[in-house]
Scaffold this active site. Structure first.
Site, short mmCIF file in Angstrom:
data_model
loop_
_atom_site.label_atom_id
_atom_site.label_comp_id
_atom_site.label_asym_id
_atom_site.label_seq_id
_atom_site.Cartn_x
_atom_site.Cartn_y
_atom_site.Cartn_z
N CYS A 77 -14.63 41.53 -28.93
CA CYS A 77 -14.61 40.94 -29.77
C CYS A 77 -14.15 39.79 -28.50
O CYS A 77 -14.59 38.60 -28.53
CB CYS A 77 -13.85 40.31 -31.56
SG CYS A 77 -11.94 40.35 -31.14
N GLN A 116 -9.35 56.36 -44.56
CA GLN A 116 -9.09 55.84 -45.72
C GLN A 116 -10.33 54.90 -46.22
O GLN A 116 -11.40 54.80 -45.92
CB GLN A 116 -7.97 55.32 -46.83
CG GLN A 116 -6.87 56.09 -46.61
CD GLN A 116 -5.57 56.23 -47.03
OE1 GLN A 116 -5.55 54.47 -47.61
NE2 GLN A 116 -4.36 56.97 -46.97
N CYS A 117 -9.94 53.87 -46.08
CA CYS A 117 -11.38 52.77 -45.84
C CYS A 117 -12.08 52.73 -44.59
O CYS A 117 -13.17 52.63 -44.78
CB CYS A 117 -10.98 50.94 -46.18
SG CYS A 117 -10.64 50.44 -44.55
N ASN A 255 -9.82 36.89 -20.22
CA ASN A 255 -10.41 35.66 -21.82
C ASN A 255 -9.87 35.95 -23.08
O ASN A 255 -10.47 35.60 -23.53
CB ASN A 255 -12.06 36.21 -21.71
CG ASN A 255 -13.29 34.82 -22.86
OD1 ASN A 255 -12.82 34.34 -22.68
ND2 ASN A 255 -13.90 35.55 -24.10
N GLN A 758 -13.95 44.50 -55.25
CA GLN A 758 -12.62 45.86 -56.20
C GLN A 758 -13.66 45.53 -58.32
O GLN A 758 -12.99 46.01 -58.50
CB GLN A 758 -11.62 45.65 -56.78
CG GLN A 758 -10.80 45.87 -55.37
CD GLN A 758 -9.51 45.09 -55.67
OE1 GLN A 758 -8.80 44.26 -54.46
NE2 GLN A 758 -8.34 46.09 -56.07
N ARG A 903 -1.61 44.30 -54.43
CA ARG A 903 -0.42 45.88 -54.81
C ARG A 903 0.34 45.82 -55.40
O ARG A 903 1.02 45.60 -54.68
CB ARG A 903 -0.87 46.98 -53.48
CG ARG A 903 -0.70 48.29 -54.19
CD ARG A 903 -0.74 48.96 -52.53
NE ARG A 903 -1.26 50.37 -52.66
CZ ARG A 903 -1.65 51.05 -51.43
NH1 ARG A 903 -1.09 50.38 -50.83
NH2 ARG A 903 -2.32 52.09 -51.52
N GLU A 1247 -1.01 52.03 -56.51
CA GLU A 1247 0.83 50.73 -57.06
C GLU A 1247 2.05 51.84 -56.40
O GLU A 1247 2.59 50.92 -55.25
CB GLU A 1247 0.57 50.05 -57.76
CG GLU A 1247 -0.89 49.34 -57.55
CD GLU A 1247 -0.97 48.32 -58.45
OE1 GLU A 1247 -0.72 48.90 -60.05
OE2 GLU A 1247 -1.09 47.37 -58.27
C1 LIG Z 1 -3.21 39.11 -28.91
C2 LIG Z 1 -2.93 38.78 -27.06
C3 LIG Z 1 -1.57 38.97 -27.65
C4 LIG Z 1 -0.42 39.04 -26.45
N1 LIG Z 1 0.33 39.25 -26.59
C5 LIG Z 1 0.94 39.51 -25.41
C6 LIG Z 1 2.37 38.73 -25.09
O1 LIG Z 1 3.07 39.97 -26.28
N2 LIG Z 1 2.91 38.46 -24.02
C7 LIG Z 1 2.53 37.92 -22.93
O2 LIG Z 1 2.73 37.04 -22.20
N3 LIG Z 1 1.13 37.68 -23.45
C8 LIG Z 1 0.11 38.12 -24.75
N4 LIG Z 1 -0.56 37.56 -24.52
C9 LIG Z 1 -1.52 36.79 -23.13
C10 LIG Z 1 -2.32 37.31 -22.06
O3 LIG Z 1 -1.23 38.07 -21.10
C11 LIG Z 1 -3.26 36.73 -21.85
O4 LIG Z 1 -3.69 35.41 -22.71
C12 LIG Z 1 -3.19 37.01 -20.22
O5 LIG Z 1 -2.81 37.57 -19.84
C13 LIG Z 1 -4.47 36.25 -19.64
O6 LIG Z 1 -4.85 36.90 -18.13
P1 LIG Z 1 -6.46 36.79 -19.25
O7 LIG Z 1 -7.51 37.11 -17.55
O8 LIG Z 1 -6.91 37.04 -19.81
O9 LIG Z 1 -7.08 34.76 -18.77
P2 LIG Z 1 -7.97 33.90 -19.33
O10 LIG Z 1 -8.17 33.64 -20.47
O11 LIG Z 1 -9.19 34.84 -18.34
O12 LIG Z 1 -7.69 32.36 -18.40
C14 LIG Z 1 -7.06 31.79 -18.79
C15 LIG Z 1 -6.53 30.90 -18.30
O13 LIG Z 1 -6.16 31.29 -16.88
C16 LIG Z 1 -6.30 30.89 -15.67
N5 LIG Z 1 -6.74 31.66 -14.33
C17 LIG Z 1 -6.81 32.72 -14.38
N6 LIG Z 1 -7.36 33.41 -13.36
C18 LIG Z 1 -6.86 32.65 -12.54
C19 LIG Z 1 -6.74 32.58 -10.62
N7 LIG Z 1 -7.11 33.66 -10.01
N8 LIG Z 1 -6.91 31.17 -10.48
C20 LIG Z 1 -6.68 30.22 -11.19
N9 LIG Z 1 -6.38 30.31 -12.33
C21 LIG Z 1 -6.48 31.27 -13.00
C22 LIG Z 1 -8.00 30.36 -16.41
O14 LIG Z 1 -8.47 29.19 -15.34
C23 LIG Z 1 -6.95 30.15 -17.52
O15 LIG Z 1 -7.34 28.70 -17.63
C24 LIG Z 1 -1.64 38.37 -25.78
C25 LIG Z 1 -2.64 37.24 -25.73
C26 LIG Z 1 -4.02 37.78 -26.38
C27 LIG Z 1 -4.92 37.29 -27.11
S1 FES Z 2 -8.45 53.30 -43.17
FE1 FES Z 2 -7.41 52.00 -42.04
S2 FES Z 2 -7.67 50.36 -42.54
FE2 FES Z 2 -8.61 51.71 -44.18
S1 FES Z 3 -11.79 42.47 -34.01
FE1 FES Z 3 -9.55 41.96 -34.39
S2 FES Z 3 -9.37 42.44 -32.03
FE2 FES Z 3 -11.53 41.98 -32.22
#
Ligand SMILES: Cc1cc2nc3c(=O)[nH]c(=O)nc-3n(C[C@H](O)[C@H](O)[C@H](O)COP(=O)(O)OP(=O)(O)OC[C@H]3O[C@@H](n4cnc5c(N)ncnc54)[C@H](O)[C@@H]3O)c2cc1C
Ligand code: FES
Ligand code: FES
Length: 1343
Positions: A77, A116-117, A255, A758, A903, A1247
């Site tokens: 996603c 399960q589901c 991303n 359901q 539930r 439940e």
């Molecule tokens: C479900 C989820 C859980 C997360 N949990 C945590 C957590 O527990 N702890 C935590 O610290 N973080 C957490 N994060 C955040 C995650 O670590 C950061 O979003 C991630 O590290 C960003 O890196 P990316 O490569 O995906 O960045 P991107 O989304 O690709 O880019 C992010 C930004 O960085 C800039 N950028 C990227 N690379 C460069 C570069 N080389 N030079 C200049 N700019 C740059 C881009 O321009 C953009 O603005 C979580 C994110 C998600 C979605």
């Molecule tokens: S079996 Fe995992 S969400 Fe239903």
């Molecule tokens: S749909 Fe939930 S992590 Fe992608």
């Protein structure tokens, strides 16, 4: 970028097949590409934001540097298709299927009853599969880490882990077939421990040499979408040029920040630069001074390399590396770490980034490049300048990150505390580094950085300055805490709230650091001196236990002499488990797109209480692809208050106002965002039960029930005690969001409705009424439901009505699949409850009188609230015989989204109040025993029952859990550990199996025998993961005396079995089982003459003869249900047929300094009569328990002061993950139990066990009580539910929380936004800032 080197052709592989895309859209993620373009629907949508893992795939890329292939799991996603050049994607369909061969991972998860589901199963399978690709012999930790980013709402994870465990050399058997019955892979050859085992010959090659060849030479790519341009350079030079020309364009790496921003906050970037093919960004250089990571390195790569380095170089040089590893272990889930880049993490500059405090405290530097050249930037407080902002110039690119080795005398630690142990952004996170003058305890350097306490990573500069130059001792540190408190002083409206907790964490994490440094100094400087290691060091520093132990599942064997062909009573695998695990199982949104199909998106209110003055749809209609906007004016029949009338009122944020239909979802969404609604706010919205009480805002009637004479009894008791408890709501978080497809047949006003619900009959009737047509024109079809838990009874029908109006008006098929955020906003939750009790008792512990009041927050419509408050009263006695017992309950009408069935239907709220009342006694387990029903008794509504099995469950639970001796061990543990406390609680349950409305206790079935002997069974229950179809197959098999393999259970279809009842209230098997049994008995009897004519014949010959003799081979079955009633006037009745009983003992360990906890062990004994399918029932028990554990300790709905739900996805709302399961989790089904009231002596189980999750809540409370004793506080105290780390930590009342409270500045109540008191802790709701959480829907920002 030079024109001649550029291409707009994207080429990658999916399951071994080459995909060439000439018009790749920069806004398309792999998930929708797979599902919509390639029709590979095994990969599921659960949240769209990287938080649930349902969309997990494996990505493989050739690494030219090492000439190896890197395989990693990723969330489809968040993976832009444009980024896939040169990659090979493997989906669940690519590893095995039922047509050729099922992969061992798919097979073992299924056979271990881990599906399960099934909606989470493909994601689980792919996470495990990827692990095996990289490590064919994983250990248990590898497995739990691999599954850490995948959520499951049904199973409770234990069986999934057991299935995966069979691949580990650490375990030989998953015990899925029950105690002693052997491993699920019995009969298989033992698992081979070679990589090839996981690569079948008929699987596609994972990465073809052809694709490697295609990667050379690399050329830049440019993809133009409708709104965005995607540029992917291949050289640093090009990248610099691009960034110079487009300084505002983001560099998209993983991303994981940009993706959610676009999706949830509506961010838009005309140009996106994707430098994932620029080699310089991935280079890693190791020197004597440290290691330099290319900014594009994923966090997993960084973690793996650091893990290698800490093995390679002397320990004293690895302080910073180890601190980073500490954080990386818990940052996000595996899929996030696999794609998120180190540079992206730094530049995203999250206020609660886990890595930035460590980088900053560790003196790490960035190498930055731009057209102006290169420069080095120290990652310090000057770098982080605000929320998501750094001091980088817009055109600068981070090339690499340098992490130095630690020096002699230098020490570093990192800590974090998050709402959930893993895969959750931290509440507070920190990096702390100290350097001592050689041979002394005098501080030369100190650097402390925090995340989560400001808009960006924050330095405790003044605190550090106050310590530098001084000895590291008690006096210095004591002053440092005071200084720190002053320095990190959060305003009451701090984004994210939790001010007291955050401040307390800053202190307690420093305290942990202090203890560790004292220990170091003792080793280094004070060795041989009179100093002893500091008291309590180990309990403060030692992590909570996390090693999973083998668990037991014990159940009754089938009766002696039962035929081996009779499947009843045997642990049969869920009949769809394999197809769920292979991704072949079809859910509603997997139904292929129909010709001319439209997509519907709802437009909801952004005001809690307002008059709608006007709805302007003109702009929405101008969006290309938008076909129509559906309002209440379009309803041809009755508007059963589904779509709000124009010029009418809205009564909550999230109230459905109208809907936009368009050719695809994207267009419908754009159109919906352009519908303009003019509101006139109405005065006095009501959000809390207190406000509802004040304004007498109730749904009527209120209910009251009384046994004995409570008022008189209070005059005679030795003691009276009063208290209260609040229980927050709970989001259903079924993994499959609300989904439906409505198809008009084109003639005779017929409609076919495919939906995930359901109660298909309720949907059918509601649609017919809305459209003004008879029910016989609407047929509702439910193949399977990806989890429901009560949330798909009424709410689905409402949305189905709106979708049907759209289909009716346009004459085209219309699909509506809610996004996670919409679903959470619109569909309501479990009712939050405020419960008050007054209890009168004698010196010997007998409770003589109890008076309980329940106030349920129902939201803006009654929905099922009145039934919920009735059920609350019917269960307030739980297992206790209180002679004078009174309960009153009321459904409060508020301006929040309407709450609904969940539930347990009020029981988890009701019993928590009762058990909390008992828990306030000094020895609650004894009080429970003293007051428990002991002999045949009458309940408070005069229903006679025998509590024998309740007492047996209680006694067995105490015995199996070894309660007595473990209680002593807990006491001993608490004496020896100052900062960690253990607690235990044993909780009983007496739960009725019924449905309040008499009319919905019936069921029907339709059974056909075909000429080839195969049998088709239809019944009124819906398969939601609870295994009802599996059980119906078992019933039909027994009754027809044929193997289960001859029986197929078809979808639930209102045109096959009419007037169905909801699959709810743990009643599905009881009712539908009897109906199927009835039909099968009829058929079996009809076949009797042919059997007699040919006793030696076979099923097949009998069926053939019957057909020739013109004996009907089709029959309907019917079950009338019990004649039950409840007379609220007389306060008596027989509302149930029977009770399901159980008891549960849980033990937890709590970290008093952070409020974190771990369930060390849980033992559950349940009386479920004679189980029809023990593995399915144990699955229900474990799943419900973990859901209850979530309710009482983890899951928290947060609203803004103006009634906006903030928690709209897995990033903000934490359901239990694999890290939350009890380390040892034993389930025992009571033996020798019969139940004359239900089919084959079984009992309903869906439940009841949810409430037993409260044993963890009370165990936490027990541990907190021990901590409070150390703080000199004895006696009762209030701990509200859920017992989150915040509440637990604050309740422990450590010296740090006390210190925070002492210095807490009183704030004028008028200066604060008024919090919604669904929760007792106002700070939690104080102005939760949108910016702080990054996953919010656009409409939030407008509110
Ligand atoms: C479900 C989820 C859980 C997360 N949990 C945590 C957590 O527990 N702890 C935590 O610290 N973080 C957490 N994060 C955040 C995650 O670590 C950061 O979003 C991630 O590290 C960003 O890196 P990316 O490569 O995906 O960045 P991107 O989304 O690709 O880019 C992010 C930004 O960085 C800039 N950028 C990227 N690379 C460069 C570069 N080389 N030079 C200049 N700019 C740059 C881009 O321009 C953009 O603005 C979580 C994110 C998600 C979605
Ligand atoms: S079996 Fe995992 S969400 Fe239903
Ligand atoms: S749909 Fe939930 S992590 Fe992608």
């Amino acid at each position: 970028m030079s024109e001649n080197k550029e291409t707009d052709c994207l080429c990658f592989y999916v399951n071994g097949k080459k995909v060439t895309e000439n018009n790749a859209d920069p806004e398309t993620m792999l998930l929708s590409y797979l599902r919509e373009r390639l029709r590979l629907t095994g990969t599921k949508y659960g949240c769209g934001g990287g938080g649930c893992g349902a969309c997990t795939v494996m990505v493989s890329r050739y690494q030219p540097g090492t000439k190896t292939i890197l395989h990693y799991s990723a969330n489809a996603c968040l993976l832009p298709v444009c980024q896939l050049q040169g990659a090979a994607v493997t989906t669940v369909e690519g590893i095995g299927n039922t047509r050729t061969r099922v992969h061992p991972v798919q097979e073992r998860i299924a056979k271990a009853h881990g599906s399960q589901c099934g909606f989470c199963t493909p994601g689980m399978v792919m996470s495990m599969y990827t692990l095996l690709r990289n490590k064919p012999q994983p250990n248990m930790e590898d497995i739990t880490v691999a599954l850490g980013g995948n959520l499951c709402r049904c199973t409770g994870y234990r069986p999934i882990v057991d299935g995966c465990k069979t691949f580990s050399p650490e375990s030989n058997c998953c015990q899925a077939n029950g105690n002693g019955a052997g491993c699920c892979v019995n009969g298989d050859s033992p698992p081979e421990r070679s990589e090839n085992r996981y690569l079948y010959p008929d699987n596609p090659p994972l990465f073809s040499t052809q694709l490697m060849a295609e990667m050379e030479p690399q050329v830049s790519q440019l993809f133009r979408g409708e709104r965005m341009v995607w540029v992917s350079p291949v050289s640093l030079e090009e990248l610099i040029q691009l960034k110079t020309s487009h300084p505002q364009a983001p560099l998209v790496m993983g991303n994981t920040n940009i993706g959610p921003d676009i999706k949830f906050k509506g961010a838009w970037h005309p140009i996106i630069i994707s430098p994932t093919r620029v080699q310089e960004l991935f280079e890693v250089t190791k020197t004597l001074q440290g290691v330099c990571f290319g900014a594009g390195c994923s966090l997993s790569v960084v973690k793996a390399l650091l893990e290698g380095l800490v093995q390679e170089i002397p320990e004293e040089k690895t302080e910073i590396y180890r601190s980073l590893l500490q954080q990386l272990g818990n940052l996000g889930g595996q899929q996030i770490r696999n794609v998120a880049s180190i540079g992206g993490n730094i530049v995203s500059a999250y206020p609660n980034s886990d890595l930035n405090p460590v980088f900053a405290a560790g003196n790490c530097t960035l190498n930055v490049v731009s057209k102006r050249g290169r420069r080095e930037i120290l990652l310090n407080k000057d770098f982080f300048v605000g929320f998501g902002k750094t001091s980088l110039k817009p055109d600068e690119i981070v090339l690499s990150v340098f992490i130095p080795v630690s020096r002699q005398g230098e020490f570093m630690r990192a800590f974090r505390q998050a709402p959930r142990k893993e895969n959750a952004l931290a509440t507070v996170t920190t990096g702390m580094r100290v350097m001592f003058i050689e041979g002394s305890s005098v501080v030369k350097e100190l650097s402390i950085y925090y995340g989560g306490v400001g808009p960006c990573t924050v330095s405790a500069t003044k605190t550090c300055a106050a310590v530098i130059g001084r000895k590291w001792d008690e006096q210095t540190l004591s002053e440092a805490y005071t200084q720190l408190l002053d320095e990190i002083s959060l305003s009451p409206s701090h984004p994210g709230g939790q001010v007291e907790f955050r401040r307390s964490l800053t202190l307690s994490l420093l305290f942990k650091f202090n203890l560790q440094m004292l220990h170091k100094l003792w080793e280094m400087v004070w060795t041989g001196s009179l100093f002893a290691p500091i008291e309590g060091v180990s309990s403060a520093i030692r992590p909570l236990p996390k090693q999973l132990q083998p668990s037991l599942q014990e159940f009754q064997a089938v009766v002696k002499g039962q035929s081996g062909d009779d499947p009843v009573g045997r642990p049969i695998m869920h009949r769809s488990a394999i197809s769920q695990a292979t991704g072949e199982a079809v859910y509603c949104d997997d139904i292929p797109k129909m010709d001319g199909e439209l997509h519907l998106v709802l437009v909801t209110s952004t005001r809690p209480h307002a008059k709608i003055l006007d709805i302007d749809i003109s702009e929405a209609l101008r969006v290309p692809g938008v076909v129509d906007v559906i309002t209440s004016k379009d309803i041809p029949g009755k508007n059963i208050n589904y779509v709000h009338k124009c010029y009418c009122q809205v009564s909550c944020v999230g109230h459905m106002v109208c809907a936009v239909v368009a050719d695809n979802r994207k267009q419908a969404k754009r159109g919906a965002a352009l519908v303009k609604i003019a509101y006139e706010d109405l005065p006095g919205p009501v959000f809390t039960v207190e406000e509802a009480i004040e304004k007498q805002s109730f749904f009527l009637p209120q209910r009251m029930i009384e046994r004995g004479n409570v008022d008189e009894a209070f005059d005679k008791v030795d003691h009276i005690y009063e208290g209260e408890i609040r229980l927050g709501g709970q989001e259903h978080f079924y993994m499959e969001t609300q989904s439906m497809v409505v198809v008009p047949s084109g003639e005779e006003r017929e409609l076919k409705v495919y939906l995930s619900c359901q109660h298909p009959t309720y949907a059918q009737e509601s649609i017919a009424e809305t459209l003004g047509i008879p029910s016989n024109r609407v047929s509702c079809h439910v193949k399977r439901v990806g989890g429901a838990f009560g949330g798909k009874v009424t709410k689905t029908s409402i949305i189905a009505c709106i979708t049907s109006v759209a289909a009716w008006k346009t004459g085209r098929a219309v699909r509506c699949v809610l996004e996670r955020g919409e679903d959470m906003l619109i569909t309501g939750a479990r009712h939050p409850v405020l419960g008050k009790h007054k209890v009168g008792f004698m010196n010997d512990g007998r409770i003589i009188a109890a008076d309980l009041h329940y106030y349920a927050n129902s939201g803006n419509t009654a929905d099922e609230s009145l039934l919920v408050i009735e059920k609350i009263l019917l269960h307030l006695d739980n297992a206790y015989n209180v002679p004078n017992l009174r309960g009153r309950s009321v459904a409060c009408k508020t301006n929040l989204p309407s709450n609904t069935a969940f539930r347990g239907f009020g029981v988890p709220q009701s019993m928590l109040v009762t058990e909390n009342m008992i828990n306030d006694f000094l020895f609650p387990e004894q009080i429970r025993e003293i007051n428990m029903y002991k002999e045949v008794s009458l309940t408070h509504y005069k229903f006679e029952f025998d509590p024998k099995n309740l007492l047996r469950c209680w006694d067995e639970c105490k015995e199996k859990s070894d309660y007595g001796s473990r209680r002593k061990s807990v006491a001993q543990f608490n004496q020896q550990n100052r900062w960690k406390k253990r607690g235990m609680a044993t909780i009983p349950i007496k739960f009725d199996i019924f449905s309040v409305r008499v009319s919905v206790r019936q069921a029907a079935s339709l059974v056909h025998i075909y000429k080839d002997g195969s049998v088709l069974v239809s019944h009124g229950g819906t398969e939601m993961g609870q295994g009802i179809h599996t059980k119906m197959q078992q019933v039909a098999s027994r009754e027809l005396h044929i193997p289960a393999s001859l029986i197929h259970i078809t979808e639930t279809d209102t045109s096959a079995v009419p007037n169905t009842c909801p699959s709810a209230a743990s009643f599905g098997t009881d009712a539908n089982g009897m109906a199927v049994k009835d039909a099968c008995e009829i058929l079996y009897q009809r076949l009797e003459p042919v059997r007699k004519q040919n006793p030696e014949g076979t099923w097949q010959t009998w069926v053939t003869s019957a057909f020739i003799q013109r004996i009907s081979l089709s029959a309907t079955g019917y079950y009338r249900g019990h004649d039950l009633y409840m007379d609220w006037e007389k306060q008596e009745g027989q509302p149930y047929a029977y009770f399901t009983y159980g008891a549960c003992c849980s033990e937890v360990e709590v970290d008093c300094l952070t409020g974190d906890y771990r369930t060390v062990r849980t033992d559950i004994v349940m009386d479920i009569g004679r189980s029809i399918n023990p593995s399915v029932d144990i699955g229900q028990i474990e799943g419900a328990f973990i859901q209850g554990l979530g309710l009482y300790t983890l899951e928290e709905l947060k609203f803004s002061p103006s009634g906006v739900l903030y928690t709209r996805g897995p990033s903000q709302y934490k359901i239990p993950a694999v890290c939350d399961i009890p380390l040892q989790f034993n389930v025992y089904l009571l033996s020798g139990s019969d139940n004359p009231h239900a089919i084959y002596s079984s009992k309903g189980i869906g439940e009841p066990v949810l409430f037993l999750g409260s044993s963890v809540f009370f165990a936490i409370k027990d541990a907190v009580a021990a901590a409070r004793v150390e703080a000199g506080m004895v006696g009762t105290f209030t701990l509200n539910s859920p017992a989150t780390p915040e509440r637990t930590c604050l309740a422990c009342n450590t010296p740090f929380t006390q210190k925070v409270r002492r210095c807490h500045q009183p704030v004028s109540i008028h200066s604060l936004p008024q919090p919604i008191m669904l929760d007792p802790n106002p700070s939690m709701f104080a102005n939760l800032n949108m910016e702080f959480s990054y996953c919010f829907h656009l409409t939030d920002l407008q509110t």
